[in-house]
Design a protein around this motif. Structure first.
Motif, PDB file in Angstrom:
ATOM      1  N   THR A  41       0.855  -1.334  -0.346  1.00 22.83           N
ATOM      2  CA  THR A  41      -0.058  -0.089   0.169  1.00 22.83           C
ATOM      3  C   THR A  41       0.884   1.268  -0.049  1.00 22.83           C
ATOM      4  O   THR A  41       0.180   2.348  -0.097  1.00 22.83           O
ATOM      5  CB  THR A  41      -0.993   0.012   1.058  1.00 22.83           C
ATOM      6  OG1 THR A  41      -0.132  -0.177   2.599  1.00 22.83           O
ATOM      7  CG2 THR A  41      -1.695  -1.262   1.183  1.00 22.83           C
ATOM      8  N   ARG A  43       2.917   1.992   2.481  1.00 22.92           N
ATOM      9  CA  ARG A  43       3.366   2.387   3.883  1.00 22.92           C
ATOM     10  C   ARG A  43       4.750   1.901   4.054  1.00 22.92           C
ATOM     11  O   ARG A  43       5.146   0.665   3.728  1.00 22.92           O
ATOM     12  CB  ARG A  43       2.220   1.669   4.933  1.00 22.92           C
ATOM     13  CG  ARG A  43       2.452   2.089   6.266  1.00 22.92           C
ATOM     14  CD  ARG A  43       1.238   1.579   7.056  1.00 22.92           C
ATOM     15  NE  ARG A  43       1.521   1.922   8.551  1.00 22.92           N
ATOM     16  CZ  ARG A  43       1.878   1.080   9.372  1.00 22.92           C
ATOM     17  NH1 ARG A  43       2.365  -0.151   9.310  1.00 22.92           N
ATOM     18  NH2 ARG A  43       1.934   1.443  10.807  1.00 22.92           N
ATOM     19  N   MET A  64       7.289   6.350  11.002  1.00 21.80           N
ATOM     20  CA  MET A  64       6.792   6.287   9.524  1.00 21.80           C
ATOM     21  C   MET A  64       7.823   7.114   8.613  1.00 21.80           C
ATOM     22  O   MET A  64       8.298   8.332   9.130  1.00 21.80           O
ATOM     23  CB  MET A  64       5.458   6.746   9.443  1.00 21.80           C
ATOM     24  CG  MET A  64       4.437   5.972  10.005  1.00 21.80           C
ATOM     25  SD  MET A  64       3.998   4.228   9.155  1.00 21.80           S
ATOM     26  CE  MET A  64       3.365   5.083   7.547  1.00 21.80           C
ATOM     27  N   VAL A 203       0.651   6.594  12.764  1.00 22.45           N
ATOM     28  CA  VAL A 203       0.742   7.412  11.412  1.00 22.45           C
ATOM     29  C   VAL A 203       0.447   8.532  11.565  1.00 22.45           C
ATOM     30  O   VAL A 203      -0.550   8.859  12.206  1.00 22.45           O
ATOM     31  CB  VAL A 203      -0.004   6.509  10.379  1.00 22.45           C
ATOM     32  CG1 VAL A 203      -0.201   7.204   9.093  1.00 22.45           C
ATOM     33  CG2 VAL A 203       0.381   4.967  10.292  1.00 22.45           C
ATOM     34  N   LYS A 208      -0.210  12.443   4.483  1.00 22.22           N
ATOM     35  CA  LYS A 208      -1.011  12.288   3.036  1.00 22.22           C
ATOM     36  C   LYS A 208      -1.737  13.607   2.777  1.00 22.22           C
ATOM     37  O   LYS A 208      -2.730  13.317   1.983  1.00 22.22           O
ATOM     38  CB  LYS A 208      -1.780  11.042   3.217  1.00 22.22           C
ATOM     39  CG  LYS A 208      -1.267   9.977   3.687  1.00 22.22           C
ATOM     40  CD  LYS A 208      -2.040   8.650   3.845  1.00 22.22           C
ATOM     41  CE  LYS A 208      -1.506   7.402   3.926  1.00 22.22           C
ATOM     42  NZ  LYS A 208      -2.267   6.246   4.135  1.00 22.22           N
TER      43      LYS A 208
END
Length: 497
Positions: A41, A43, A64, A203, A208
């Motif tokens: 995905t 990540r 992350m 996260v 994003k």
């Protein structure tokens, strides 16, 4: 599982095939045990592998990507390995903290904000390795209360999604507040970085989103007519009326101390927070010196401001007003009318200037534009001051490191004082020319604020007709340094003490 000497480009471009997960170990010397886990995905999570004293292998989540870059991930991995060598178990300690957090979890985004601000205020949360300033926290709290809390405050932390964040950002951009949109995004990002450090989330949803605001650096510089109009309005505030406002809100009420502070912004070119919080102990008006401590400057270094005769007289007037009808003097030049033990806020200057410029129809104008106006005139052919020296006058940070930092901090406080004074005196002369048509006429315009209004008409005529007499009288009243040579001698003496 593979081993690669990771690079920024490799980390940014690596992908996993559909249905598969990659684990790539860093072969760099500083990345021993560091692993990047990549899912199909997109990540990407940093992990570090180590062994405890009893030989058990552990894995610790470092955060992350791209929130944590390659360099920072290597640094965190090295820190975890060091703790393991010292007998600690970073992963075990994190599990314990997580269990404690579950017993008293941060449920809503408001819970997170309260914890974030509390940790920032005491210095527990220091993303830039230094405790946040009170003014910085005040700005962050304003953004939170005004733009973030109404939309996201009641949501569970896990429901603060990229889509919810984008909704706020788009709304601000749609109403022309592009800079505010970017500031709100940065604020939410900081809060979630804190949540990751507290192991409340893994996260950061802001990763994003993109900054939607198209910020263009402000270029606002007042022309000569605008400078005259502003100075005149600050000198005589009676009759100022804000246009297109209801009658009850149209009158402009600005006290003389605030008007003096705004004049001083134009004369000294300091930042608004430096002016609003000016303490009397920082001022040496006899020698024409203002020493702003590092705790109050943007660069966190002391800033010595040579004061022109205009600045000295304005400061003296402000202190005189502050002491009027009070037995105990305030420690501040511009004390708050609500609590004399505190100074006025920087926002007081911004609000007052907004009201004045609305009355004068000057368009958008901020306190920082006054600073830019002075610096631009210095750099122009009117004065020809070098950009380097203007940077010194404005207290812009110098890119140096190592021993140079020690040298600057210890010895450079009085560096370029003579040149800075010459630049500010030249700006004062130009300002007087703009205001009164006479570069040496340093009293006109603010002389009525200093000379008692009850003086005779004959004395007033002599003051108006005889510049030399006027300057001698003002020096007598205010005790100003009489010559540049005298001022420089006093600076040298102060420096050598």
């Amino acid at each position: 599982m593979s081993k690669v000497k990771l690079t920024d480009r490799y980390v940014a471009t690596i992908t996993a095939e559909p249905g598969k997960r990659l684990e790539v170990f860093d072969q760099h010397l500083m990345g021993a045990g560091l692993m990047l886990r990549v899912t199909d995905t997109g990540r990407k999570v940093w992990m570090v592998r180590y062994r405890t004293d009893d030989g058990q292998q552990r894995r610790l989540n470092l955060g992350m990507y791209p929130d944590i870059g390659l360099g920072e991930a290597r640094g965190r991995a090295a820190e975890a390995r060091k703790k393991a060598v010292d007998g600690d178990d970073p992963a075990g300690e994190r599990r314990q903290r997580r269990a404690e957090a579950r017993s008293n979890p941060l449920k809503t985004f408001t819970d997170l904000a309260d914890s974030y601000f509390a940790a920032s205020e005491v210095g527990e949360w220091k993303p830039r390795k230094t405790k946040k300033r009170a003014s910085t926290l005040a700005g962050e709290k304003w953004l939170w209360e005004r733009h973030i809390k109404p939309e996201l405050g009641d949501l569970p932390i896990d429901d603060v999604t990229p889509a919810a964040i984008k909704k706020i950002l788009r709304s601000l951009v749609a109403t022309g507040r592009e800079s505010t949109s970017n500031k709100v995004r940065a604020q939410i990002r900081q809060m979630f970085n804190y949540a990751i450090e507290q192991e409340r989330v893994t996260v950061n949803p802001v990763a994003k989103t993109t900054a939607l605001g198209d910020e263009v650096p402000r270029q606002r510089v007042l022309n000569d007519d605008e400078i005259r109009a502003l100075w005149t309005a600050l000198s005589d505030r009676s009759g100022l009326v804000r246009k297109n406002k209801p009658a009850a809100e149209s009158r402009v009420f600005i006290g003389e101390p605030v008007s003096i502070a705004m004049k001083l912004l134009l004369v000294t070119l300091v930042r608004r927070a430096e002016m609003s919080g000016a303490a009397r102990t920082e001022l040496d008006l006899e020698n024409g010196i203002w020493l702003i401590p590092g705790a109050r400057t943007k660069s966190r270094r002391p800033h010595l401001v040579p004061l022109s005769s205009t600045a000295v007289s304005l400061f003296r007037r402000a202190i005189l007003i502050a002491d009027a009808k009070h037995i105990d003097p305030s420690p501040y030049v511009f004390p708050s009318p609500r609590d004399r033990r505190q100074p006025i806020t920087p926002a007081a200057l911004t609000h007052a200037l907004r009201h004045v410029r609305e009355a004068l129809d000057l368009g958008r104008l901020t306190p920082h534009d006054l600073r830019r106006t002075g610096a631009t005139n210095m750099a122009s052919e009117r004065l020809g001051v070098s950009p380097f020296l203007i940077g010194k006058v404005l207290s812009h940070s110098t890119e140096t490191g190592g021993a140079a930092v020690v040298t600057l901090t210890t010895y450079a406080l009085y560096d370029y004082v003579k040149e800075k004074r010459a630049a500010l005196d030249a700006w004062e002369a130009l300002l007087n020319t703009i205001l009164w048509g006479k570069p040496g006429d340093k009293v006109a315009g603010y002389f009525p604020d200093v000379v008692p209004p009850a003086m005779s008409e004959e004395l007033r005529r002599r003051v108006a007709d005889d510049p030399a007499f006027r300057q001698a009288l003002i020096n007598e009243l205010l005790g100003l340094p009489t010559t540049a040579t005298t001022r420089q001698a006093r600076v040298t003496k102060l420096r050598d003490q």
